[in-house]
Design an enzyme around this catalytic site. Structure first.
Site, short mmCIF file in Angstrom:
data_model
loop_
_atom_site.label_atom_id
_atom_site.label_comp_id
_atom_site.label_asym_id
_atom_site.label_seq_id
_atom_site.Cartn_x
_atom_site.Cartn_y
_atom_site.Cartn_z
N GLU A 28 0.82 -1.13 -0.02
CA GLU A 28 0.06 -0.12 0.18
C GLU A 28 0.79 1.41 0.13
OE1 GLU A 28 -2.94 -0.03 3.02
OE2 GLU A 28 -3.43 -2.25 2.65
N GLY A 31 2.39 -3.66 10.99
CA GLY A 31 1.09 -3.78 11.02
C GLY A 31 0.50 -3.98 9.79
N ARG A 46 -5.84 -0.91 9.52
CA ARG A 46 -5.96 -2.30 9.96
C ARG A 46 -4.83 -2.85 10.54
NH1 ARG A 46 -8.30 -4.79 4.40
NH2 ARG A 46 -6.94 -3.07 3.63
N LEU A 84 14.84 -3.39 7.12
CA LEU A 84 15.70 -3.27 8.39
C LEU A 84 15.51 -2.02 9.30
CD1 LEU A 84 19.08 -5.00 7.06
CD2 LEU A 84 17.37 -5.78 8.47
N LYS A 104 4.05 -16.59 -1.95
CA LYS A 104 3.37 -15.40 -1.13
C LYS A 104 3.48 -15.28 0.18
CE LYS A 104 0.81 -11.93 -0.56
NZ LYS A 104 1.59 -10.56 -0.70
N CYS A 161 -2.29 -7.22 5.86
CA CYS A 161 -1.53 -8.63 5.18
C CYS A 161 -0.55 -9.22 6.27
CB CYS A 161 -0.86 -8.25 3.98
SG CYS A 161 -2.20 -7.66 2.76
C1 UGA Z 1 2.99 -5.81 2.48
C2 UGA Z 1 4.29 -6.43 1.82
O1 UGA Z 1 5.34 -5.35 1.86
C3 UGA Z 1 3.72 -6.34 0.17
O2 UGA Z 1 4.92 -7.07 -0.57
C4 UGA Z 1 2.60 -7.39 0.19
O3 UGA Z 1 2.03 -7.44 -1.19
C5 UGA Z 1 1.45 -6.92 1.04
O4 UGA Z 1 2.04 -6.65 2.55
C6 UGA Z 1 0.23 -7.84 1.02
O5 UGA Z 1 0.65 -9.05 1.44
O6 UGA Z 1 -0.88 -7.38 0.82
P1 UGA Z 1 2.09 -3.56 3.07
O7 UGA Z 1 1.44 -4.14 4.28
O8 UGA Z 1 1.29 -2.78 2.12
O9 UGA Z 1 2.86 -4.49 2.06
O10 UGA Z 1 3.30 -2.52 3.63
P2 UGA Z 1 4.62 -2.47 4.08
O11 UGA Z 1 5.27 -1.52 3.40
O12 UGA Z 1 5.32 -4.06 3.66
O13 UGA Z 1 4.76 -2.40 5.52
C7 UGA Z 1 4.15 -3.26 6.70
C8 UGA Z 1 4.46 -2.99 7.99
O14 UGA Z 1 5.84 -3.18 8.20
C9 UGA Z 1 4.17 -1.26 8.41
O15 UGA Z 1 3.52 -1.18 9.58
C10 UGA Z 1 5.50 -0.76 8.28
O16 UGA Z 1 5.71 0.41 9.13
C11 UGA Z 1 6.42 -1.90 8.86
N1 UGA Z 1 7.97 -1.84 8.72
C12 UGA Z 1 8.36 -2.04 7.12
C13 UGA Z 1 8.71 -1.77 9.51
O17 UGA Z 1 8.41 -1.69 10.58
N2 UGA Z 1 10.06 -1.75 9.26
C14 UGA Z 1 10.46 -1.94 7.81
O18 UGA Z 1 11.80 -1.93 7.64
C15 UGA Z 1 9.61 -1.93 6.87
#
Ligand code: UGA
Length: 442
Positions: A150, A252, A322, A245, A199, A255
Site C-alpha cells: 500500500e 502492522g 488495519r 531493516l 506469497k 496482510c
Molecule cells: C506488505 C508487503 O510489503 C507486500 O509485498 C505485500 O504484497 C503486502 O504486504 C500484502 O501481502 O498485501 P504492506 O502491508 O502494504 O505490504 O506494507 P509494508 O510496506 O510491507 O509495511 C508493513 C508494515 O511493516 C508497516 O507497518 C511498516 O511500518 C512496517 N515496516 C516495514 C517496518 O516496521 N520496518 C521496515 O523496515 C519495513
C-alpha cells in the site's frame, strides 16, 4: 487486448484492474459493497492510494464497475480473484469470499480463473476439485499472487520485481504470463502449490526481518549501540540487502498479521510447529508496547499525562488502520490513564478509538502535551523538533517510534529525545506531575 473481470475492489483488485486497463485491456471490476461501486461509478475513490485516481481517470473508457457478477464475467477471458481472505478465530485464512466467487461462475464460462487473493497452500488444488465437481471443466486455474504494498501499489504493479505464475497446465500459465509481457520483469513459473507458498513465505520473511531488527534495536538500547548505523552496516552486505531493516514500533497492516498467522496455522495443521514464526509474531506484539515503557522512563506514571500520538495509519502513504500499531498503543495509554490526543493527515480512527481526542494539526495535538510519539513516519513530521512544538508542549519529550528525526538535532532544539534502538542519556528526574487544575476549573 483481453477482457478481464476483477472480483473485489480493495487495494489489490482496484490497482490490478486499473493497471490492466492502462495496459490496454477491457476491465470490469465487481464488488459486493454497494457504496464502493456507487463511489467508483461517481468517479470517487473508496481508498486512499497515491496515483490510483489518475490511472482510473485516464483509463475511464476501458474500466467499469458493477455489483453484478454475471455482467462482470460475461465475455471475460480472465477472472482475477482479488477478494479478502481475513483471519478466522483459529488464525487460518477465511476463504468464504473465494468460494462465493466460484459459486457465482456461470456453467458455460470458459474463463481463466486467476487467484490473486492470498490463500493457503493447497487452495488451488481444492478449487480445481470443486470446479470439476460443478462440471466447469473448461475453467483453467492459475495462481498469480500479488506483492504490491500500500502507498506504492501502482508502481509495484507496473514495475514488479517478479511475477509468479503457478498453473496445473503450461498453456494456462502461458496465457496469464502473456498479460504481463509488456512489463519488464522476470516471470517465475511454478506449480500451483509453490506459487501459493512464494506469497506466504515472502510476507513471513519480510516480517522476520523486521522483528529481527527490532530485537537488535532492543539490545542496542541496552549496550549503547545505534540500530540505524547497525542496519546500514548490515544492509550493505549484498547477501543481506538494506530493505526491511527499519526498527520501529512493529509491523502492522492488513496482510502481514493475517498471512504470517495463516502460514503458522497451515504448518501446524500439516503437523509442523513453525517455531521461528511464533517468535516473529511475539516479538512484534511486544514491540508495539515498548513505547509505553519509554514514556514512563521520562514521565513516571502516565496517569493524567497528556500524550500526542502522531500518525495513526499503519504506515505513511495510506489511510489504512488495519492492525495499525497506533491502535494498540492508544489503547495501552488509555488503560494507563493517560490523556491521548491524536493526529493523522488522512487516517480517520474515530470509529475505532474511543476516548481519544482527534486533532486537525500536529500543533493542536502537541498543545500542552507531556510527550509526543511518532507512530507513523509521515513526511509532515520530519520537522517536528521545531521551536513552535517545543513552545507548545508542557514537557518536551519526543518518542520517535520510527527513528524519523535526527537525535542530535532534536536534542539541540531543546527536546528530550528517545528513539528506537538508539543511544539515549540516562533518564534523570521524571517530568513534573501535570497541574491540570486550571484547565479542569475552566
Ligand atoms: C506488505 C508487503 O510489503 C507486500 O509485498 C505485500 O504484497 C503486502 O504486504 C500484502 O501481502 O498485501 P504492506 O502491508 O502494504 O505490504 O506494507 P509494508 O510496506 O510491507 O509495511 C508493513 C508494515 O511493516 C508497516 O507497518 C511498516 O511500518 C512496517 N515496516 C516495514 C517496518 O516496521 N520496518 C521496515 O523496515 C519495513
Amino acid at each position: 487486448m483481453a477482457r478481464i473481470a476483477v472480483f473485489g475492489a480493495g487495494y489489490v483488485g482496484l490497482v490490478t484492474g486499473a493497471c490492466f486497463a492502462e495496459l490496454g485491456h477491457i476491465v470490469c471490476v465487481r464488488d459486493v459493497v454497494d457504496e464502493k461501486i456507487e463511489k467508483l461509478n461517481a468517479g470517487q475513490m473508496p481508498i486512499y492510494e497515491p496515483g490510483l485516481e489518475d490511472l482510473l481517470v485516464r483509463n475511464r473508457a476501458r474500466i467499469r464497475f458493477t455489483l453484478d457478477a454475471a455482467e462482470a464475467v460475461d465475455g471475460a477471458d480472465f477472472l482475477f480473484v482479488c477478494v479478502g481472505t481475513p483471519s478466522t478465530y483459529s488464525g487460518d485464512a477465511d476463504l468464504s469470499a473465494v468460494w462465493t466467487v466460484l459459486a457465482e461462475l456461470p456453467v458455460d464460462t470458459r474463463v481463466v480463473l486467476v487467484m490473486k487473493s492470498t490463500v493457503p497452500v493447497g487452495t488451488g488444488e481444492r478449487v480445481r476439485v470443486a470446479l470439476e465437481a460443478r462440471g466447469l471443466d473448461d475453467v483453467a486455474y492459475v495462481s498469480n499472487p500479488e506483492f504490491l504494498a500500500e502507498g506504492t501499489a501502482v508502481r509495484d504493479v507496473m514495475h514488479p520485481d517478479r511475477v509468479v505464475v503457478g498453473a496445473f497446465r503450461p498453456e494456462d500459465a502461458d496465457r496469464v504470463a502473456a498479460l504481463y509481457a509488456p512489463l519488464e520483469t522476470t516471470i517465475v513459473r511454478t506449480d500451483v502449490a509453490s506459487a501459493e507458498m512464494v506469497k506466504l513465505a515472502s510476507n513471513a520473511f519480510l516480517t522476520t526481518r523486521i522483528s529481527f531488527i527490532n530485537e537488535i534495536a532492543n539490545v542496542c538500547e541496552l549496550v549503547g549501540a545505534d540500530v540505524v548505523d547497525v542496519a546500514r552496516g548490515i544492509g550493505l552486505d549484498h547477501r543481506l540487502g538494506p530493505h526491511f531493516l527499519r526498527a520501529g514500533v512493529g509491523w502492522g497492516g492488513s496482510c502481514f498479521g493475517k498471512d504470517v498467522s495463516a502460514l503458522k496455522q497451515l504448518a501446524g495443521n500439516s503437523g509442523y510447529h513453525f517455531q521461528l514464526l511464533s517468535a516473529v509474531i511475539e516479538v512484534n506484539d511486544l514491540q508495539k508496547r515498548r513505547v509505553v515503557g519509554k514514556l514512563e522512563k521520562r514521565l513516571g506514571k502516565l496517569r493524567d499525562k497528556r500524550i500526542a500520538l502522531l500518525g495513526l495509519a499503519f504506515k505513511p502513504g495510506t489511510d489504512d488502520l488495519r492492525d495499525a500499531p497506533s491502535l494498540v498503543l492508544a489503547s495501552r495509554l488509555l488503560a494507563e490513564g493517560a490523556e491521548v490526543r491524536a493526529w493523522d493527515p488522512v487516517a480517520d480512527a474515530r470509529d475505532l478509538l474511543h476516548g481519544v481526542a482527534f486533532c486537525e494539526t500536529v500543533l493542536e495535538a502537541v498543545e500542552g502535551a507531556d510527550g509526543a510519539v511518532i507512530v507513523t513516519e509521515w513526511p509532515e513530521l520530519s520537522g517536528l523538533a521545531s521551536p513552535e512544538v517545543r513552545e507548545a508542549m508542557r514537557y518536551p519529550l519526543i518518542v520517535d517510534g520510527r527513528n524519523l528525526l535526527d537525535p542530535a538535532q532534536a536534542r539541540a532544539a531543546g527536546f528530550v529525545y528517545e528513539g528506537i534502538g538508539r543511544p539515549s542519556p540516562p533518564s534523570g528526574a521524571p517530568a513534573p506531575a501535570p497541574d491540570r487544575s486550571v484547565e479542569l476549573a475552566g
